[in-house]
Design an enzyme around this catalytic site. Structure first.
Site, PDB file in Angstrom:
ATOM      1  N   GLU A 121       0.842  -1.196   0.000  1.00 49.25           N
ATOM      2  CA  GLU A 121       0.000   0.000   0.000  1.00 49.25           C
ATOM      3  C   GLU A 121       0.879   1.249   0.000  1.00 49.25           C
ATOM      4  OE1 GLU A 121      -4.244  -1.227   1.831  1.00 49.25           O
ATOM      5  OE2 GLU A 121      -2.771  -0.610   3.343  1.00 49.25           O
ATOM      6  N   CYS A 141       6.463  -6.920   7.543  1.00 47.06           N
ATOM      7  CA  CYS A 141       7.451  -6.309   8.431  1.00 47.06           C
ATOM      8  C   CYS A 141       7.899  -7.338   9.458  1.00 47.06           C
ATOM      9  CB  CYS A 141       6.849  -5.091   9.128  1.00 47.06           C
ATOM     10  SG  CYS A 141       8.069  -4.075  10.020  1.00 47.06           S
ATOM     11  N   CYS A 145       5.742  -4.208  15.929  1.00 44.35           N
ATOM     12  CA  CYS A 145       5.386  -3.139  16.877  1.00 44.35           C
ATOM     13  C   CYS A 145       3.915  -3.315  17.248  1.00 44.35           C
ATOM     14  CB  CYS A 145       5.628  -1.772  16.254  1.00 44.35           C
ATOM     15  SG  CYS A 145       7.377  -1.466  15.864  1.00 44.35           S
ATOM     16  N   ASN A 336      -4.169   5.772  15.543  1.00 41.86           N
ATOM     17  CA  ASN A 336      -5.166   5.450  14.525  1.00 41.86           C
ATOM     18  C   ASN A 336      -5.604   4.000  14.710  1.00 41.86           C
ATOM     19  OD1 ASN A 336      -5.030   7.989  12.963  1.00 41.86           O
ATOM     20  ND2 ASN A 336      -2.923   7.350  12.594  1.00 41.86           N
ATOM     21  N   CYS A 379      -1.369   6.747   9.614  1.00 41.92           N
ATOM     22  CA  CYS A 379      -0.117   6.210  10.143  1.00 41.92           C
ATOM     23  C   CYS A 379      -0.379   4.952  10.968  1.00 41.92           C
ATOM     24  CB  CYS A 379       0.551   7.280  11.010  1.00 41.92           C
ATOM     25  SG  CYS A 379       2.143   6.796  11.657  1.00 41.92           S
TER      26      CYS A 379
END
Length: 407
Positions: A121, A141, A145, A336, A379
């Site tokens: 994306e 990834c 996190c 978010n 984000c």
């Protein structure tokens, strides 16, 4: 249909097809690599420098994606280029437009070797007088996190320099940001000049775990004879891969952002697990040594605001103490939400108190306005459905690739 191969018997192995040639991407090559590629397909050495200059202009100034559009190159050479190389854009699987004008593209790249097609994306964020493109560096990834949606997607593979640059080229195509191109009706873009004025390596993945490919892509993006983006308008964000931070400044020379999010090792170990390998003291020491660091070239520290987790005034005080002596700006990011997340966004009143304290201490501390939340483009919300192939699937595909040589 199941394909079985006896790997011990050479006669039973499928033989490569002689009729299918895998086209080499030109996007993402350095000038030197492009010159070598042209010589390899028969371009005379005395012409190579001129041909590279022509190709560079067509690819990065004019934004063409078909050799037939390169009108100052002979028909014969265009045919040779098309026979051996590709400059085609990736497939746009989906384009979403937020109510605030943010755009998100889901891009599908073709398979590499025995892999499968992958998707990433890319997000465009229009603001007053500027347009920022958020670019991905990896499919998935490795960092996990806990507050980041991308971290829930297992790492599939690194993106190539060409695939990183393709995201910028697609965005400029879709926004009418190349010469003689039209901007879509109703698109929210800067009123004058370029539509994409800034790029940030803040999409899917950790850029510094794909250092060489990111480096090549950003050097091409900042080349003055092509895409010509100032290095002051390119920001690379890292979660803290300490050994590569100095190299980023020395070898790429772009602006640096640190995905910080906590001011104590115990909490950062949970939020940003790479902290267990490179704790805060090592990370901040690397920041202090970042080449070119000054008040004019500050490091941006990104700090997502998580309710009752990292948003107290004690956290603000410790943040100021940690950053003492580092020319810095702190971006406060309201969390978010995404499906399945365990966190909540801090109350707006608390975010403002946090920002006021940091501002009074002498650090610019803007609160980032959430953009594109309605299309999961904000984000920490980016993710694709690409997955690493299972071993059995990979072996079967490898067999078919050998049999069809890429078909």
């Amino acid at each position: 249909m199941t394909l079985t191969i006896d790997t011990l018997n050479p006669e039973s192995r499928p033989r490569p097809s002689l009729t299918t040639v895998e086209l080499k991407p030109l996007i993402g090559l350095t000038r030197e690599e492009m010159a070598e590629a042209l010589i390899a397909v028969g371009v005379a050495e005395r012409q190579v420098r001129m041909r590279v200059r022509q190709l560079w202009h067509w690819l990065y100034v004019r934004g063409v994606s078909d050799f037939s559009q390169m009108f100052n190159i002979s028909k014969e050479l265009r045919a040779t280029l098309a026979e051996h190389f590709t400059i085609a854009r990736p497939e746009i699987v989906e384009e979403q437009i937020s109510t605030d004008g943010t755009r998100k593209w889901l891009l599908r790249f073709p398979p590499r070797g025995a892999g499968r097609p992958v998707e990433v994306e890319t997000v465009y964020i229009p603001e007053e007088g500027r347009g920022t493109l958020c670019i991905s560096s990896q499919v998935g990834c490795t960092l996990t996190c806990s507050f980041c949606h991308t971290g829930t997607q297992r790492m599939v593979r690194n993106l190539t320099p060409g695939e990183i640059l393709d995201q910028l080229l697609v965005a400029r195509d879709r926004l009418g940001d190349f010469p003689d191109a039209d901007t879509p009706d109703g698109a929210i873009v800067p009123a004058e000049g370029r539509k994409v004025t800034n790029i940030v390596m803040m999409g899917m993945g950790e850029p510094l775990y794909n250092f060489e490919n990111v480096k090549k892509a950003l050097i091409v993006a900042s080349d003055g004879d092509g895409l010509s983006l100032s290095k002051r308008r390119i920001t690379l964000s890292t979660s803290g891969v300490v050994p590569e931070i100095y190299r980023t400044g020395e070898e790429i020379g772009v602006m640096l952002a640190i995905s910080l999010h906590a001011v104590r090792d115990e909490l950062r170990n949970e939020l940003v697990p790479i902290n267990k390998k490179y704790p805060l003291a090592e990370l901040l020491e690397a920041c202090r040594k970042y080449p070119g660091l000054s008040n004019a070239r500050r490091i941006t520290f990104e700090y997502v605001m998580l309710k009752d987790v990292n948003d107290s005034l004690d956290d603000a005080r410790e943040l100021v103490r940690l950053l003492n002596g580092i020319p810095a700006k702190i971006n406060l990011i309201p969390f978010n939400p995404w499906p399945g997340s365990q966190y909540e966004c801090s109350d707006w009143e608390q975010i403002e108190k946090f920002a006021d304290y940091v501002n009074r201490a002498g650090y610019a501390s803007p609160i980032r306005t959430p953009r594109g939340r309605d299309i999961l483009a904000a984000c920490g919300q980016l993710k694709s459905q690409s997955e690493r192939m299972r071993k059995n699937d990979r072996l079967q595909l490898e067999a078919m690739m050998i049999a069809g040589h890429g078909e």
